[in-house]
Design an enzyme around this catalytic site. Structure first.
Site, PDB file in Angstrom:
ATOM      1  N   SER A   1       0.827  -1.217   0.000  1.00  0.00           N
ATOM      2  CA  SER A   1       0.000   0.000   0.000  1.00  0.00           C
ATOM      3  C   SER A   1       0.851   1.253   0.000  1.00  0.00           C
ATOM      4  CB  SER A   1      -0.903  -0.008   1.234  1.00  0.00           C
ATOM      5  OG  SER A   1      -1.516   1.242   1.433  1.00  0.00           O
TER       6      SER A   1
ATOM      7  N   LYS B   1       2.030  -3.447   6.651  1.00  0.00           N
ATOM      8  CA  LYS B   1       2.410  -3.574   5.237  1.00  0.00           C
ATOM      9  C   LYS B   1       3.916  -3.385   5.059  1.00  0.00           C
ATOM     10  CE  LYS B   1      -1.559  -4.319   3.146  1.00  0.00           C
ATOM     11  NZ  LYS B   1      -1.830  -5.582   2.430  1.00  0.00           N
TER      12      LYS B   1
ATOM     13  N   TYR C   1      -2.075  -0.281  10.249  1.00  0.00           N
ATOM     14  CA  TYR C   1      -2.254  -0.955   8.948  1.00  0.00           C
ATOM     15  C   TYR C   1      -1.010  -0.757   8.077  1.00  0.00           C
ATOM     16  CZ  TYR C   1      -3.686  -1.346   4.060  1.00  0.00           C
ATOM     17  OH  TYR C   1      -3.737  -1.643   2.729  1.00  0.00           O
TER      18      TYR C   1
END
Length: 351
Positions: free
Chosen positions: A138, A166, A162
């Site tokens: 991402s 990643k 989050y």
């Protein structure tokens, strides 16, 4: 013989669209999904679309429901599939929790699910001599404090759990590659803002619970499910004061996966990090206006305060993907708005 690919999270938004293209060009697909944030009904939609192809590859799709954190489950899938005519030779790893706001509230869940699940997956791949993987990363990994157009070499500094997971997985995969650099083929694809839906209206973005991404919220307001669309901040340093993002049609994103898959299959061992975006920015107000014009409707909105961790402008530098893969996004913002609303109209309650 047909090559066999494992797709984790294959019932999700990006995974389902990618599978339709993989089936079309003749791959055998093995899907693993826990269906925590997706629907098993997606598989029927994929099979219906695949049935329209000339080679009718409906039988080339096998599904296993389970969690990547369950090592024995993963082992059983590889063992069963590798006893058939073809072994799993490649993995496309979409599975993982992905809500920025949820990750702020439930960080342990994100570290447990995203990290532990990926570690198990890599262990199983090693065991069965499958050392080629595309990882769904991402643009949230970038340090977006000072710049607005991001190159793969730019510094990273995620602002939420989050994004931290990643980036941690990217680093782990780099370590795996360095430990055996003559064997592994690894690509980490940093997505920007995937939107839209399948042109048929059969596949689309259907988040469970409260939606966090912009298009499901737009669709809900357009359908009257929500009264007003919230624009987070009207005082950004942009032309109209609202955030600018790089929106990419999910079918262009799926096509990008096919390009990198072919690149890795036909090339030597390597580790890649690559942006997947259009290189074009659209403000929130521009997006609302386009959505209204294309679909002949009105989106009532209000401007509220900025969200924690937001940045004004985030756009991909996609020069690397263009040059290395000869991949150029084809879909316009109008296509994204039209296809997303078509999905909502045909599936007002989702799957």
């Amino acid at each position: 013989m047909k090559k066999k690919i494992l797709v984790t999270g294959g019932c999700g938004f990006i995974g389902s669209h990618t599978i339709t293209l993989l089936l079309k060009i003749g791959f055998q697909i093995v899907v693993i999904d826990s269906n925590i944030n997706s629907s098993i009904k997606v598989l029927d939609k994929i099979k219906f679309i695949a049935g329209k192809y000339e080679n009718n590859p409906v039988d080339n799709l096998n599904f296993y429901k389970g969690d990547l954190r369950d090592f024995n489950f993963l082992d059983s899938v590889f063992k069963k599939e590798n006893q058939k005519d073809e072994q799993i030779i490649f993995v496309i790893h979409f599975a993982g929790l992905k809500s920025v706001s949820d990750s702020n509230n439930l960080p342990i869940n994100y570290w447990d699910n995203n990290i532990f699940g990926t570690i198990n997956l890599i262990k199983i791949m090693e065991k069965y001599n499958c050392r080629s993987i595309i990882f769904s990363s991402s643009a949230t990994v970038y340090d977006s404090k000072e710049i607005s157009i991001f190159k793969e070499i730019d510094s990273t500094y995620p602002l939420n759990p989050y994004g931290n997971t990643k980036l941690a997985i990217e680093k782990m995969l780099k370590d795996v590659f360095e430990s055996s650099s003559s064997k592994w083929k690894i690509a980490c694809l940093r997505y920007f803002n995937p939107v839209g839906a399948h042109r048929s209206g059969l596949l689309g973005e259907d988040p469970k619970g409260t939606p966090n991404n912009i298009f499901p919220i737009l669709n809900n307001v357009a359908a009257g499910c929500e009264k007003k669309f919230k624009v987070f901040g009207g005082d950004w340093e942009t032309e109209d004061g609202t955030c600018i993002r790089d929106y990419i049609h999910v079918l262009d994103l799926a096509e990008g996966h096919l390009k990198i898959l072919e690149h890795l299959l036909n090339g030597p061992a390597k580790f890649l990090i690559m942006n997947i975006g259009t290189g074009k920015g659209t403000s929130v107000l521009q997006l609302i206006k386009t959505f209204e014009e294309v679909n002949d409707l009105k989106i009532p909105f209000i401007i509220t305060k900025r969200r924690k961790g937001d940045r004004g402008v985030i756009i991909a530098d996609n020069k690397l993907s263009k040059e290395m893969l000869n991949w150029v996004p084809k879909m316009t913002l109008q296509d994204m708005c039209r296809d997303a609303w078509k999905w909502k109209k045909l599936n007002p309650k989702g799957y």
